[in-house]
Design an enzyme around this catalytic site. Structure first.
Site, mmCIF file in Angstrom:
data_model
loop_
_atom_site.group_PDB
_atom_site.id
_atom_site.type_symbol
_atom_site.label_atom_id
_atom_site.label_comp_id
_atom_site.label_asym_id
_atom_site.label_seq_id
_atom_site.Cartn_x
_atom_site.Cartn_y
_atom_site.Cartn_z
ATOM 1 N N LYS A 1 33.311 47.252 39.483
ATOM 2 C CA LYS A 1 32.954 47.268 38.053
ATOM 3 C C LYS A 1 31.479 47.626 37.839
ATOM 4 O O LYS A 1 31.155 48.454 36.991
ATOM 5 C CB LYS A 1 33.226 45.901 37.399
ATOM 6 C CG LYS A 1 34.681 45.472 37.430
ATOM 7 C CD LYS A 1 34.913 44.208 36.620
ATOM 8 C CE LYS A 1 34.179 42.978 37.133
ATOM 9 N NZ LYS A 1 34.624 42.494 38.456
ATOM 10 N N ARG B 1 36.038 36.598 30.833
ATOM 11 C CA ARG B 1 36.708 36.173 32.060
ATOM 12 C C ARG B 1 37.695 35.033 31.807
ATOM 13 O O ARG B 1 38.303 34.538 32.764
ATOM 14 C CB ARG B 1 35.666 35.690 33.069
ATOM 15 C CG ARG B 1 35.318 36.714 34.147
ATOM 16 C CD ARG B 1 34.158 36.163 34.950
ATOM 17 N NE ARG B 1 34.157 36.607 36.300
ATOM 18 C CZ ARG B 1 33.278 37.489 36.803
ATOM 19 N NH1 ARG B 1 32.387 38.049 36.036
ATOM 20 N NH2 ARG B 1 33.311 37.800 38.075
ATOM 21 N N ARG C 1 28.917 44.474 50.954
ATOM 22 C CA ARG C 1 27.857 44.438 49.935
ATOM 23 C C ARG C 1 26.869 43.312 50.242
ATOM 24 O O ARG C 1 25.676 43.437 50.013
ATOM 25 C CB ARG C 1 28.512 44.220 48.554
ATOM 26 C CG ARG C 1 27.539 44.103 47.410
ATOM 27 C CD ARG C 1 28.249 44.083 46.058
ATOM 28 N NE ARG C 1 28.854 42.785 45.755
ATOM 29 C CZ ARG C 1 29.620 42.536 44.694
ATOM 30 N NH1 ARG C 1 29.913 43.510 43.850
ATOM 31 N NH2 ARG C 1 30.119 41.339 44.477
ATOM 32 N N ARG D 1 23.023 38.425 47.615
ATOM 33 C CA ARG D 1 23.774 37.422 46.841
ATOM 34 C C ARG D 1 24.442 36.438 47.789
ATOM 35 O O ARG D 1 25.293 36.825 48.591
ATOM 36 C CB ARG D 1 24.843 38.121 45.981
ATOM 37 C CG ARG D 1 24.278 38.819 44.787
ATOM 38 C CD ARG D 1 25.362 39.578 44.030
ATOM 39 N NE ARG D 1 26.529 38.766 43.696
ATOM 40 C CZ ARG D 1 27.527 39.201 42.935
ATOM 41 N NH1 ARG D 1 27.491 40.423 42.435
ATOM 42 N NH2 ARG D 1 28.549 38.424 42.674
ATOM 43 N N ARG E 1 36.666 33.062 44.669
ATOM 44 C CA ARG E 1 36.423 33.872 43.472
ATOM 45 C C ARG E 1 37.663 34.687 43.111
ATOM 46 O O ARG E 1 37.997 34.837 41.939
ATOM 47 C CB ARG E 1 35.224 34.810 43.707
ATOM 48 C CG ARG E 1 33.896 34.080 43.598
ATOM 49 C CD ARG E 1 32.773 34.775 44.334
ATOM 50 N NE ARG E 1 32.454 36.093 43.862
ATOM 51 C CZ ARG E 1 31.728 36.985 44.550
ATOM 52 N NH1 ARG E 1 31.246 36.657 45.742
ATOM 53 N NH2 ARG E 1 31.466 38.161 44.053
HETATM 54 P P1 ADP Z 1 31.752 39.658 40.807
HETATM 55 O O1 ADP Z 1 32.499 40.447 39.773
HETATM 56 O O2 ADP Z 1 31.511 40.383 42.082
HETATM 57 O O3 ADP Z 1 32.303 38.269 41.023
HETATM 58 P P2 ADP Z 1 29.656 39.030 38.883
HETATM 59 O O4 ADP Z 1 28.247 39.468 39.033
HETATM 60 O O5 ADP Z 1 30.424 39.620 37.748
HETATM 61 O O6 ADP Z 1 30.282 39.408 40.285
HETATM 62 O O7 ADP Z 1 29.757 37.435 38.759
HETATM 63 C C1 ADP Z 1 29.141 36.576 39.689
HETATM 64 C C2 ADP Z 1 29.402 35.137 39.284
HETATM 65 O O8 ADP Z 1 28.777 34.884 38.003
HETATM 66 C C3 ADP Z 1 30.857 34.743 39.076
HETATM 67 O O9 ADP Z 1 31.485 34.377 40.284
HETATM 68 C C4 ADP Z 1 30.711 33.550 38.116
HETATM 69 O O10 ADP Z 1 30.297 32.377 38.788
HETATM 70 C C5 ADP Z 1 29.552 33.978 37.232
HETATM 71 N N1 ADP Z 1 30.040 34.691 36.019
HETATM 72 C C6 ADP Z 1 29.829 35.998 35.714
HETATM 73 N N2 ADP Z 1 30.399 36.325 34.547
HETATM 74 C C7 ADP Z 1 31.002 35.194 34.095
HETATM 75 C C8 ADP Z 1 31.794 34.868 32.952
HETATM 76 N N3 ADP Z 1 32.095 35.807 32.023
HETATM 77 N N4 ADP Z 1 32.251 33.607 32.809
HETATM 78 C C9 ADP Z 1 31.965 32.668 33.725
HETATM 79 N N5 ADP Z 1 31.251 32.897 34.835
HETATM 80 C C10 ADP Z 1 30.768 34.147 35.034
#
Ligand code: ADP
Length: 204
Positions: free
Chosen positions: A26, A101, A140, A146, A158
């Protein structure tokens, strides 16, 4: 005057969700699409990481959840998103990456857009099998810095959270005829073309 996007002969503001499990690409695709379609890219993950790096109260709270592979609670996430959007001007559309989400997040976004007579135009979901996702995220993790990318148990957590809490958001917009699946396997350019094909349809 810029809240409008000139697309062919039509003018409108695009509200687009790039969806899919963690590691489905994404972030990479959103950056390319934002540039091509002149959209403002909002990544809630990036917003949380920036808050965490600045050691804000919100960032430190979010870190408790992110480091465990859990979702940050809706109240915090929705508040942060609203705050971000309300401080923006001069944008011609949005690409949401990593948001919504959960169904409450989707409902909150719909309400927020409704306030300015708008709605989500399209949700594209990148489809990638679980083993491929784990491989990609571990890879990654070698350079991303991270902590949540370096531990296979957290990565699998996750993915489970995605299946349990997030994947239903696809249905929320499918009921409105807005959701589409996209094959997320291939080169970055191949996947980009598939996404552009769908985005071009809504510009017609
Ligand atoms: P990825 O898609 O690789 O998991 P992100 O950068 O989108 O990476 O998200 C990393 C973390 O940030 C998630 O595992 C969650 O803990 C938190 N997070 C991101 N976006 C949201 C959201 N919309 N609602 C709740 N937690 C979120």
């Amino acid at each position: 005057m810029s809240l409008l996007y000139l697309c062919g002969s039509k003018i409108f503001m695009i509200q687009f969700i790039l969806f899919g499990p963690p590691g489905s690409g994404k972030g990479t695709q959103a950056a390319k699409l934002a540039e091509k379609y002149d959209l403002y890219h909002i990544s809630t993950g990036d917003l949380f990481r920036s808050e965490t790096a600045n050691k804000t109260t919100l960032g430190l709270k979010a870190l408790e959840y992110m480091s465990q592979g859990q979702l940050v609670p809706d109240e915090i996430t929705i508040g942060m998103l609203k705050n971000k959007i309300s401080n923006l001007s001069e944008v011609s559309g949005f690409i949401y990456d990593g948001f919504p989400r959960t169904n409450p997040q989707a409902e909150a976004l719909d309400c927020l857009l409704q306030e300015s007579n708008q709605a989500i135009d399209l949700l594209l979901s990148l489809e990638v099998p679980e083993d491929e996702i784990v491989k990609r995220i571990l890879n990654r993790g070698k350079t991303s810095g991270r902590p949540d990318d370096n531990d296979e148990a957290i990565i699998r957590k996750r993915i489970q959270v995605y299946l349990d809490e997030t994947s239903i958001v696809f249905e929320h917009y499918a009921k409105l005829g807005k959701s589409r699946h996209i094959n997320g396997i291939g080169t970055i350019e191949e996947i980009f073309e598939r996404l552009c094909f769908e985005l071009d349809q809504i510009c017609k």
